[in-house]
Design a protein around this motif. Structure first.
Motif, PDB file in Angstrom:
ATOM      1  N   UNK A  81      10.421  61.271 102.646  1.00 20.97           N
ATOM      2  CA  UNK A  81       8.968  61.390 102.625  1.00 20.97           C
ATOM      3  C   UNK A  81       8.545  62.819 102.966  1.00 20.97           C
ATOM      4  N   UNK A  82       9.152  63.395 103.988  1.00 19.32           N
ATOM      5  CA  UNK A  82       8.839  64.788 104.348  1.00 19.32           C
ATOM      6  C   UNK A  82       9.169  65.737 103.200  1.00 19.32           C
ATOM      7  N   UNK A 139      10.513  54.502  93.830  1.00 21.19           N
ATOM      8  CA  UNK A 139      10.926  54.838  95.188  1.00 21.19           C
ATOM      9  C   UNK A 139       9.932  55.801  95.844  1.00 21.19           C
ATOM     10  N   UNK A 140       9.400  56.740  95.082  1.00 17.58           N
ATOM     11  CA  UNK A 140       8.389  57.654  95.617  1.00 17.58           C
ATOM     12  C   UNK A 140       7.169  56.859  96.088  1.00 17.58           C
ATOM     13  N   UNK A 141       6.765  55.875  95.307  1.00 18.43           N
ATOM     14  CA  UNK A 141       5.651  55.014  95.712  1.00 18.43           C
ATOM     15  C   UNK A 141       5.992  54.251  96.993  1.00 18.43           C
ATOM     16  N   UNK A 142       7.214  53.773  97.113  1.00 16.06           N
ATOM     17  CA  UNK A 142       7.629  53.059  98.330  1.00 16.06           C
ATOM     18  C   UNK A 142       7.573  53.972  99.553  1.00 16.06           C
ATOM     19  N   UNK A 143       7.962  55.239  99.382  1.00 16.67           N
ATOM     20  CA  UNK A 143       7.912  56.184 100.502  1.00 16.67           C
ATOM     21  C   UNK A 143       6.481  56.352 101.006  1.00 16.67           C
ATOM     22  N   UNK A 163       4.572  53.482 103.085  1.00 17.57           N
ATOM     23  CA  UNK A 163       4.713  53.395 104.545  1.00 17.57           C
ATOM     24  C   UNK A 163       3.541  54.072 105.252  1.00 17.57           C
ATOM     25  N   UNK A 164       2.817  54.940 104.540  1.00 12.50           N
ATOM     26  CA  UNK A 164       1.654  55.620 105.095  1.00 12.50           C
ATOM     27  C   UNK A 164       0.347  55.033 104.565  1.00 12.50           C
TER      28      UNK A 164
END
Length: 144
Positions: free
Chosen positions: A34-35, A65-69, A72-73
């Motif tokens: 994510x960072x 996967x980018x959407x999943x990261x 979380x926010x």
């Protein structure tokens, strides 16, 4: 003749093993991914072609996967990109050193492709259009 075939086989085997070794990297934890995604997006905000798909491709991730990261926010990559662009535009509009730049120029500089779209989303986010936002910031700055 047999010697050359052996050398070729060894070179081929070395190439295959080298390719396999480069593909076997330890997976980064989600927080690190994510960072990394945020950093990439921040570094490429001015690119009007920046999108979740282009960011995922550049990072070697799937769009899913980018959407999943970002989930979380409680946001999405698209929303995160839009918010960063709007924040940067607001900073530039408030900066007296940027007073000579047109609003359209600032919108394009932070990655928007369309000035009217920028005005609409800016007004939705800040409850005032970019021109009035700039005017308010300039008058507030001259009072202090």
């Amino acid at each position: 003749m047999v010697g050359q075939v052996g050398v070729n086989v060894l070179e081929l085997l070395g190439t295959v093993l080298s390719d396999l070794a480069s593909d076997v990297r330890p997976a980064l934890p989600r927080e690190a991914q994510l960072l990394r995604a945020r950093r990439y997006i921040t570094d490429h905000l001015s690119d009007p072609g920046l999108s979740p798909a282009t960011a995922a491709e550049a990072l070697g991730l799937s769009v899913r996967y980018l959407h999943l990261l970002f989930q979380t926010e409680s946001t999405s990559p698209f929303r995160w990109i839009l918010e960063r662009r709007l924040e940067l535009a607001a900073r530039l509009l408030a900066d007296p050193r940027q007073a000579s730049r047109s609003i359209t120029n600032i919108a394009f500089a932070v990655g928007f492709k369309d000035a009217s779209h920028f005005t609409r989303v800016f007004k939705h986010r800040y409850a005032v259009g970019p021109r009035d936002y700039r005017r308010h910031c300039q008058s507030a700055g001259s009072l202090g």
